[in-house]
Enzyme design. Structure first.
Site, PDB file in Angstrom:
ATOM      1  N   ILE A  92      41.857 -34.378   7.205  1.00 35.04           N
ATOM      2  CA  ILE A  92      43.092 -35.125   6.992  1.00 35.04           C
ATOM      3  C   ILE A  92      44.234 -34.166   6.661  1.00 35.04           C
ATOM      4  O   ILE A  92      44.045 -33.155   5.985  1.00 35.04           O
ATOM      5  CB  ILE A  92      42.923 -36.172   5.864  1.00 35.04           C
ATOM      6  CG1 ILE A  92      44.114 -37.145   5.837  1.00 35.04           C
ATOM      7  CG2 ILE A  92      42.726 -35.506   4.500  1.00 35.04           C
ATOM      8  CD1 ILE A  92      43.877 -38.365   4.945  1.00 35.04           C
ATOM      9  N   THR A  93      45.418 -34.488   7.172  1.00 36.42           N
ATOM     10  CA  THR A  93      46.608 -33.737   6.797  1.00 36.42           C
ATOM     11  C   THR A  93      47.804 -34.673   6.780  1.00 36.42           C
ATOM     12  O   THR A  93      47.703 -35.842   7.168  1.00 36.42           O
ATOM     13  CB  THR A  93      46.854 -32.539   7.734  1.00 36.42           C
ATOM     14  OG1 THR A  93      47.811 -31.660   7.124  1.00 36.42           O
ATOM     15  CG2 THR A  93      47.373 -32.982   9.093  1.00 36.42           C
ATOM     16  N   HIS A  95      51.999 -35.092   7.792  1.00 32.96           N
ATOM     17  CA  HIS A  95      53.190 -34.649   8.506  1.00 32.96           C
ATOM     18  C   HIS A  95      54.383 -35.429   7.975  1.00 32.96           C
ATOM     19  O   HIS A  95      54.268 -36.631   7.676  1.00 32.96           O
ATOM     20  CB  HIS A  95      53.073 -34.909  10.009  1.00 32.96           C
ATOM     21  CG  HIS A  95      51.939 -34.198  10.667  1.00 32.96           C
ATOM     22  ND1 HIS A  95      51.819 -32.832  10.675  1.00 32.96           N
ATOM     23  CD2 HIS A  95      50.866 -34.677  11.363  1.00 32.96           C
ATOM     24  CE1 HIS A  95      50.725 -32.490  11.338  1.00 32.96           C
ATOM     25  NE2 HIS A  95      50.128 -33.585  11.759  1.00 32.96           N
ATOM     26  N   ALA A 155      48.948 -25.510   8.745  1.00 35.96           N
ATOM     27  CA  ALA A 155      47.699 -26.163   9.146  1.00 35.96           C
ATOM     28  C   ALA A 155      47.621 -26.183  10.665  1.00 35.96           C
ATOM     29  O   ALA A 155      48.643 -26.131  11.354  1.00 35.96           O
ATOM     30  CB  ALA A 155      47.639 -27.584   8.595  1.00 35.96           C
ATOM     31  N   LEU A 156      46.404 -26.279  11.179  1.00 31.95           N
ATOM     32  CA  LEU A 156      46.268 -26.363  12.632  1.00 31.95           C
ATOM     33  C   LEU A 156      45.043 -27.167  13.008  1.00 31.95           C
ATOM     34  O   LEU A 156      44.101 -27.313  12.237  1.00 31.95           O
ATOM     35  CB  LEU A 156      46.233 -24.967  13.258  1.00 31.95           C
ATOM     36  CG  LEU A 156      45.214 -23.959  12.719  1.00 31.95           C
ATOM     37  CD1 LEU A 156      43.929 -24.017  13.523  1.00 31.95           C
ATOM     38  CD2 LEU A 156      45.801 -22.565  12.788  1.00 31.95           C
ATOM     39  N   GLY A 157      45.103 -27.715  14.204  1.00 40.21           N
ATOM     40  CA  GLY A 157      43.998 -28.485  14.757  1.00 40.21           C
ATOM     41  C   GLY A 157      44.229 -28.677  16.239  1.00 40.21           C
ATOM     42  O   GLY A 157      45.361 -28.919  16.668  1.00 40.21           O
ATOM     43  N   GLY A 168      48.074 -28.843  17.874  1.00 41.26           N
ATOM     44  CA  GLY A 168      48.616 -27.521  17.613  1.00 41.26           C
ATOM     45  C   GLY A 168      48.678 -27.185  16.141  1.00 41.26           C
ATOM     46  O   GLY A 168      47.657 -27.210  15.456  1.00 41.26           O
ATOM     47  N   ALA A 170      51.157 -26.972  12.221  1.00 43.83           N
ATOM     48  CA  ALA A 170      52.241 -27.480  11.379  1.00 43.83           C
ATOM     49  C   ALA A 170      52.549 -26.445  10.310  1.00 43.83           C
ATOM     50  O   ALA A 170      51.638 -25.908   9.670  1.00 43.83           O
ATOM     51  CB  ALA A 170      51.843 -28.805  10.733  1.00 43.83           C
ATOM     52  N   CYS A 186      43.093 -31.131   4.448  1.00 40.61           N
ATOM     53  CA  CYS A 186      42.097 -30.510   5.319  1.00 40.61           C
ATOM     54  C   CYS A 186      40.686 -30.633   4.756  1.00 40.61           C
ATOM     55  O   CYS A 186      39.788 -29.856   5.101  1.00 40.61           O
ATOM     56  CB  CYS A 186      42.446 -29.057   5.598  1.00 40.61           C
ATOM     57  SG  CYS A 186      44.086 -28.860   6.325  1.00 40.61           S
TER      58      CYS A 186
END
Length: 231
Positions: A92-93, A95, A155-157, A168, A170, A186
């Site tokens: 989880i993140t 935005h 962060a990335l995914g 991509g 953040a 995360c």
């Protein structure tokens, strides 16, 4: 804020003639999360072997996203922010406005990249971008992303389908950090988050986006006609 319908209507690139740029950059402003996600998937499904890669630079209104490995209990409390379950990797993140998001729609095979190499490239681009502002950042073993003194700033995914990436990274520029306190970012309990503003950096998201774009363009391998670098 750009309406979701306008974003969803972005046309997939048709096969391109010789001389077409290998990378298209779209600066989209603040756009809703779900239409953007659907547009990324549609682009990826429709693209051909000749479609130029794209990078989308943008912000989102407040939203939590839960990746494929995500566990709902990492949302600690309901604070009225929407939660969207999505198809990227990771947990989880959050935005929100003031956070730079860069979506990388890349044909990995055509650039001779493996998934892990693209992840490392994205992390390095954030590290290089921050270094340009005088902020020392680093990776953390076993915890994808970018950190400053143990606190997460980037962060990335990713999701890769048929050798083509979407989603991509953040980067926290001057985002409100309060919503991170309502999740285990995360999937890590008690993980601290920071933003560029905390280090005295006054540049806005658009300006930081241009610096990040420069770093990404410098690190991305060229497009190889045969789909891999020459031996």
């Amino acid at each position: 804020m750009i309406a979701g319908g306008e974003l969803a209507a972005l046309p997939p690139q048709a096969p391109q003639p010789a001389g077409t740029p290998a990378l298209v950059v779209r600066r989209l402003g603040c756009v809703d999360y779900e239409p953007t996600w659907h547009a990324m998937r549609a682009f990826t499904d429709a693209r051909s072997a000749d479609t130029p890669d794209e990078i989308w630079l943008l912000e989102h209104p407040p939203v939590y996203t839960l990746g494929q490995a995500g566990q709902p209990e990492h949302l600690l409390r309901d604070v009225g922010i929407p939660l969207v379950k999505i198809d990227r990797g990771g947990q989880i993140t959050y935005h929100g406005p003031g956070q730079l998001v860069a979506y990388l729609l890349i044909d990995l095979h055509r650039r001779g990249l493996k998934v892990r190499e693209l992840v490392t490239l994205m992390e390095q681009a954030v590290i290089d971008c921050l270094a340009g502002y005088g902020v020392g950042a680093e990776r953390k073993a076993g915890a994808p992303g970018v950190y400053v003194d143990g606190a997460k700033i980037g962060a990335l995914g990713l999701r890769v389908r048929n050798g083509r990436s979407y989603h991509g990274l953040a980067l926290n520029v001057d985002v409100d950090l309060a919503p991170f306190s309502s999740i285990n970012p995360c999937g890590y309990e008690g993980l601290r988050t920071v933003r560029m503003k905390d280090f005295g950096i006054a540049d806005d998201v658009a300006s930081v986006g241009e610096h990040l774009l420069t770093a990404l363009q410098r690190l991305l391998p060229p497009v190889y006609p045969a789909g891999r670098p020459p031996a």
